[in-house]
Design a protein around this motif. Structure first.
Motif, short mmCIF file in Angstrom:
data_model
loop_
_atom_site.label_atom_id
_atom_site.label_comp_id
_atom_site.label_asym_id
_atom_site.label_seq_id
_atom_site.Cartn_x
_atom_site.Cartn_y
_atom_site.Cartn_z
N LEU A 158 0.71 -1.14 0.02
CA LEU A 158 0.02 -0.11 0.17
C LEU A 158 1.06 1.21 0.11
CD1 LEU A 158 -3.09 -0.90 2.38
CD2 LEU A 158 -2.69 -1.17 -0.18
N PRO A 159 1.87 1.50 0.75
CA PRO A 159 2.69 2.64 0.73
C PRO A 159 3.18 2.95 -0.84
CG PRO A 159 3.39 1.40 2.64
CD PRO A 159 2.46 0.46 1.70
N ALA A 160 3.63 1.90 -1.65
CA ALA A 160 4.07 2.06 -2.88
C ALA A 160 2.91 2.49 -3.74
CB ALA A 160 4.67 0.75 -3.35
N VAL A 161 1.88 1.91 -3.54
CA VAL A 161 0.68 2.24 -4.64
C VAL A 161 0.05 3.65 -4.12
CG1 VAL A 161 -1.84 1.65 -4.55
CG2 VAL A 161 -0.42 -0.24 -4.55
N TRP A 162 0.18 4.11 -2.87
CA TRP A 162 -0.20 5.43 -2.39
C TRP A 162 0.56 6.48 -3.00
CZ3 TRP A 162 -4.18 8.29 -1.04
CH2 TRP A 162 -3.94 9.33 -0.53
N GLU A 163 1.97 6.09 -3.01
CA GLU A 163 2.87 7.00 -4.02
C GLU A 163 2.61 6.99 -5.49
OE1 GLU A 163 5.15 9.15 -2.89
OE2 GLU A 163 4.47 8.48 -0.93
N LEU A 164 1.95 5.88 -6.05
CA LEU A 164 1.71 6.20 -7.26
C LEU A 164 0.40 6.73 -7.42
CD1 LEU A 164 2.23 2.41 -8.40
CD2 LEU A 164 3.63 4.38 -9.21
N ILE A 165 -0.51 6.85 -6.61
CA ILE A 165 -1.74 7.60 -6.65
C ILE A 165 -1.34 9.03 -6.65
CG2 ILE A 165 -3.85 8.18 -5.20
CD1 ILE A 165 -4.06 5.11 -4.53
N LEU A 166 -0.38 9.41 -5.64
CA LEU A 166 0.03 10.79 -5.55
C LEU A 166 0.69 11.31 -7.01
CD1 LEU A 166 1.17 10.94 -1.92
CD2 LEU A 166 -0.99 11.62 -2.88
N GLU A 167 1.42 10.43 -7.50
CA GLU A 167 1.94 10.85 -8.81
C GLU A 167 1.06 10.83 -10.17
OE1 GLU A 167 4.99 7.98 -9.86
OE2 GLU A 167 5.87 7.98 -7.87
N LEU A 168 0.02 9.92 -9.96
CA LEU A 168 -1.07 10.07 -10.78
C LEU A 168 -1.77 11.53 -10.84
CD1 LEU A 168 -2.77 9.19 -13.22
CD2 LEU A 168 -4.32 8.02 -11.66
N ALA A 169 -2.03 11.77 -9.46
CA ALA A 169 -2.85 13.02 -9.19
C ALA A 169 -1.97 14.40 -9.69
CB ALA A 169 -2.91 13.20 -7.65
N GLU A 170 -0.67 14.26 -9.53
CA GLU A 170 0.35 15.33 -9.59
C GLU A 170 0.34 15.51 -11.23
OE1 GLU A 170 2.66 18.51 -8.57
OE2 GLU A 170 1.87 16.99 -7.11
N PHE A 171 0.27 14.33 -11.96
CA PHE A 171 0.49 14.37 -13.48
C PHE A 171 -1.03 15.13 -14.11
CE2 PHE A 171 -0.44 12.33 -17.50
CZ PHE A 171 0.55 12.49 -18.10
N GLU A 172 -1.97 14.61 -13.55
CA GLU A 172 -3.34 15.25 -14.02
C GLU A 172 -3.57 16.70 -13.31
OE1 GLU A 172 -5.21 13.92 -15.79
OE2 GLU A 172 -4.17 11.72 -16.15
N ARG A 173 -2.54 17.17 -12.49
CA ARG A 173 -2.46 18.52 -11.94
C ARG A 173 -3.90 18.58 -11.17
NH1 ARG A 173 -1.03 21.21 -17.51
NH2 ARG A 173 1.27 21.11 -17.20
N LEU A 174 -4.07 17.34 -10.38
CA LEU A 174 -5.11 17.29 -9.50
C LEU A 174 -4.68 16.96 -7.99
CD1 LEU A 174 -7.74 15.20 -11.84
CD2 LEU A 174 -7.75 17.78 -11.17
N ARG A 175 -3.59 17.28 -7.60
CA ARG A 175 -3.08 17.24 -6.35
C ARG A 175 -3.77 17.62 -5.43
NH1 ARG A 175 -2.01 15.51 -2.09
NH2 ARG A 175 -0.27 15.00 -1.24
N SER A 176 -4.44 18.96 -5.48
CA SER A 176 -5.20 19.51 -4.41
C SER A 176 -6.48 18.84 -4.15
CB SER A 176 -5.29 21.05 -4.90
OG SER A 176 -6.13 20.99 -6.11
N GLU A 177 -6.82 17.93 -5.29
CA GLU A 177 -8.27 17.18 -5.01
C GLU A 177 -7.86 15.84 -4.04
OE1 GLU A 177 -11.08 18.25 -6.35
OE2 GLU A 177 -9.96 20.12 -7.04
N VAL A 178 -6.71 15.69 -3.91
CA VAL A 178 -6.52 14.29 -3.19
C VAL A 178 -6.59 14.61 -1.55
CG1 VAL A 178 -4.80 12.69 -2.33
CG2 VAL A 178 -4.70 13.21 -4.50
N THR A 179 -7.71 14.41 -0.91
CA THR A 179 -7.95 14.56 0.41
C THR A 179 -7.91 13.27 1.22
OG1 THR A 179 -10.31 14.11 0.10
CG2 THR A 179 -9.43 16.30 -0.19
N GLY A 180 -7.56 12.05 0.68
CA GLY A 180 -7.42 10.89 1.43
C GLY A 180 -6.10 10.76 2.01
N SER A 181 -6.00 9.41 2.62
CA SER A 181 -4.50 9.30 3.10
C SER A 181 -4.16 7.80 2.94
CB SER A 181 -4.31 9.67 4.58
OG SER A 181 -5.44 8.68 5.26
#
Length: 79
Positions: free
Chosen positions: A10-33
């Motif tokens: 899960l830590p590696a998957v979480w990092e991929l989720i954050l990378e995808l959000a960053e790529f899509e310019r949606l990092r501010s939309e990530v409110t989970g943890s």
């Protein structure tokens, strides 16, 4: 190699989720943890990972649904 994910992944998957959000310019939309991801793992969703040379490089998160119009089960594939 594609395989079912484990809690240790899960830590590696979480990092991929954050990378995808960053790529899509949606990092501010990530409110989970990561903690919330852990809390719902296995009960609310299923997860498979793709591992290459010992590193998780992709994931598929999915969960079951049911169509009332079609009156049949299905799955929803996220990312």
């Amino acid at each position: 190699m594609i395989r079912p994910a484990t809690l240790d992944d899960l830590p590696a998957v979480w990092e991929l989720i954050l990378e995808l959000a960053e790529f899509e310019r949606l990092r501010s939309e990530v409110t989970g943890s990561l903690e919330q991801l852990r809390a719902h793992f296995g009960s609310a969703f299923h997860l498979h990972v793709y591992e290459c040379d010992g590193e998780i490089v992709a994931y598929a998160l999915w969960f079951r649904n049911f169509s009332t119009f079609l009156t049949r089960p299905g799955i929803y594939l996220e990312d």
